[in-house]
Design an enzyme around this catalytic site. Sequence first.
Site, PDB file in Angstrom:
ATOM      1  N   THR A   7       5.782   1.994   8.677  1.00  0.00           N
ATOM      2  CA  THR A   7       5.130   2.775   7.533  1.00  0.00           C
ATOM      3  C   THR A   7       3.519   2.574   7.385  1.00  0.00           C
ATOM      4  O   THR A   7       3.095   1.493   8.095  1.00  0.00           O
ATOM      5  CB  THR A   7       5.555   1.983   5.993  1.00  0.00           C
ATOM      6  N   ASN A   9       2.216   2.856   4.454  1.00  0.00           N
ATOM      7  CA  ASN A   9       2.001   2.991   2.968  1.00  0.00           C
ATOM      8  C   ASN A   9       1.573   1.449   2.732  1.00  0.00           C
ATOM      9  O   ASN A   9       2.473   0.503   3.059  1.00  0.00           O
ATOM     10  CB  ASN A   9       3.494   3.255   2.359  1.00  0.00           C
ATOM     11  N   LYS A  12       3.900  -0.881   0.812  1.00  0.00           N
ATOM     12  CA  LYS A  12       5.079  -1.240   1.520  1.00  0.00           C
ATOM     13  C   LYS A  12       4.552  -2.526   2.182  1.00  0.00           C
ATOM     14  O   LYS A  12       5.498  -3.578   2.485  1.00  0.00           O
ATOM     15  CB  LYS A  12       5.650  -0.281   2.129  1.00  0.00           C
ATOM     16  N   ASP A  66      15.268   1.944   6.711  1.00  0.00           N
ATOM     17  CA  ASP A  66      15.670   3.247   6.147  1.00  0.00           C
ATOM     18  C   ASP A  66      16.551   2.879   4.921  1.00  0.00           C
ATOM     19  O   ASP A  66      17.325   1.917   5.007  1.00  0.00           O
ATOM     20  CB  ASP A  66      16.460   4.054   7.112  1.00  0.00           C
ATOM     21  N   PHE A 147       9.499   3.424  -8.421  1.00  0.00           N
ATOM     22  CA  PHE A 147       9.417   4.731  -7.626  1.00  0.00           C
ATOM     23  C   PHE A 147      10.738   5.286  -7.481  1.00  0.00           C
ATOM     24  O   PHE A 147      11.664   4.370  -7.563  1.00  0.00           O
ATOM     25  CB  PHE A 147       8.446   4.505  -6.226  1.00  0.00           C
ATOM     26  N   GLY A 148      10.927   6.369  -6.905  1.00  0.00           N
ATOM     27  CA  GLY A 148      12.341   6.930  -6.400  1.00  0.00           C
ATOM     28  C   GLY A 148      13.175   6.765  -7.583  1.00  0.00           C
ATOM     29  O   GLY A 148      13.031   7.313  -8.818  1.00  0.00           O
ATOM     30  N   LYS A 171      11.433  -7.010  -9.289  1.00  0.00           N
ATOM     31  CA  LYS A 171      12.406  -6.192  -8.338  1.00  0.00           C
ATOM     32  C   LYS A 171      12.397  -6.516  -6.728  1.00  0.00           C
ATOM     33  O   LYS A 171      13.255  -6.774  -6.347  1.00  0.00           O
ATOM     34  CB  LYS A 171      11.605  -4.681  -8.569  1.00  0.00           C
ATOM     35  N   HIS A 176      17.192  -4.665  -2.436  1.00  0.00           N
ATOM     36  CA  HIS A 176      18.137  -4.112  -1.118  1.00  0.00           C
ATOM     37  C   HIS A 176      16.935  -4.496   0.099  1.00  0.00           C
ATOM     38  O   HIS A 176      17.279  -4.823   0.948  1.00  0.00           O
ATOM     39  CB  HIS A 176      18.417  -2.751  -1.333  1.00  0.00           C
ATOM     40  N   ARG A 177      15.770  -3.953  -0.033  1.00  0.00           N
ATOM     41  CA  ARG A 177      14.610  -4.051   1.225  1.00  0.00           C
ATOM     42  C   ARG A 177      14.386  -5.738   1.045  1.00  0.00           C
ATOM     43  O   ARG A 177      14.351  -5.901   2.493  1.00  0.00           O
ATOM     44  CB  ARG A 177      13.377  -3.350   0.745  1.00  0.00           C
TER      45      ARG A 177
HETATM   46  P1  IMP Z   1      12.849   5.326   2.587  1.00  0.00           P
HETATM   47  O1  IMP Z   1      14.027   5.425   3.629  1.00  0.00           O
HETATM   48  O2  IMP Z   1      12.345   3.972   2.417  1.00  0.00           O
HETATM   49  O3  IMP Z   1      12.122   6.302   2.864  1.00  0.00           O
HETATM   50  O4  IMP Z   1      13.814   5.718   1.168  1.00  0.00           O
HETATM   51  C1  IMP Z   1      14.467   6.953   1.222  1.00  0.00           C
HETATM   52  C2  IMP Z   1      14.597   7.432  -0.591  1.00  0.00           C
HETATM   53  O5  IMP Z   1      15.285   6.309  -0.983  1.00  0.00           O
HETATM   54  C3  IMP Z   1      13.233   7.331  -1.007  1.00  0.00           C
HETATM   55  O6  IMP Z   1      12.579   8.639  -1.133  1.00  0.00           O
HETATM   56  C4  IMP Z   1      13.654   7.080  -2.359  1.00  0.00           C
HETATM   57  O7  IMP Z   1      13.977   8.458  -3.144  1.00  0.00           O
HETATM   58  C5  IMP Z   1      14.687   6.109  -2.314  1.00  0.00           C
HETATM   59  N1  IMP Z   1      14.334   4.742  -2.249  1.00  0.00           N
HETATM   60  C6  IMP Z   1      14.172   4.086  -1.554  1.00  0.00           C
HETATM   61  N2  IMP Z   1      13.803   2.750  -1.706  1.00  0.00           N
HETATM   62  C7  IMP Z   1      13.960   2.637  -3.185  1.00  0.00           C
HETATM   63  C8  IMP Z   1      13.674   1.777  -4.186  1.00  0.00           C
HETATM   64  O8  IMP Z   1      13.370   0.627  -3.993  1.00  0.00           O
HETATM   65  N3  IMP Z   1      13.745   2.180  -5.425  1.00  0.00           N
HETATM   66  C9  IMP Z   1      14.014   3.511  -5.648  1.00  0.00           C
HETATM   67  N4  IMP Z   1      14.270   4.367  -4.817  1.00  0.00           N
HETATM   68  C10 IMP Z   1      14.134   4.184  -3.590  1.00  0.00           C
END
Ligand code: IMP
Length: 194
Positions: A7, A9, A12, A66, A147-148, A171, A176-177
């Site tokens: 990333t 970002n 992140k 991911d 976000f998301g 958070k 999950h991360r």
């Molecule tokens: P990425 O693999 O981290 O890019 O996540 C894929 C998609 O999952 C993102 O575009 C968000 O819509 C959603 N996402 C990932 N992590 C989060 C989070 O911590 N909170 C809310 N949505 C998330």
Amino acid sequence: MNYVLATANQDKVSELVKILGDDIQLTARPRWVPEVIEDSDSLVGNARLKARALLGATETASLADDTGLFVDALGGDPGVLSARFAGEGASYADNVAALLDAMAGMENRRCEFRTAAFMACPCGAELWVESRLAGSIAGHPLGTGGFGYDPVFLPEGGGGRSFSEMTPEEKNASSHRFRAFSGLGILLRFHTHP
Ligand code: IMP
């Protein structure tokens, strides 16, 4: 040991620095490394694609992740397609609206976030962890942070609050991360390069 991250970002990167600790050095993805087409049908597959492409470009041990939101009543959707549930180029708000539409009138709101965290090393080793965080989908967006899908994700044990209603620290300490990279951090500390 130094790792390059898939990333660019900065938010992140800072989140991962906190999770992995000071003895694991992280560098953001150099701008000249192109993004990868994430066309695997699994989170681990997509994280592996990103980590291996970065390793190929930088010849440095690489970390990628991911994430997907898996909703029981939608048969696991949006899953690996979470970033584009409302279509290619969809905004976070579009995706949240599409999810609430798809779940209109549904009583079973159970879901989970899953994250795959992956390390690809020049020595040929590949290490990965997939983690889960259970929760449910709110009936409407709650809160302004994050976000998301954060405004509609109510994590189990969160007292009915959405991720958007929590501080970033709260958070990030349970996400999950966090779970996936904490696990990967343990494996990285055991990994000795030949
Ligand atoms: P990425 O693999 O981290 O890019 O996540 C894929 C998609 O999952 C993102 O575009 C968000 O819509 C959603 N996402 C990932 N992590 C989060 C989070 O911590 N909170 C809310 N949505 C998330």
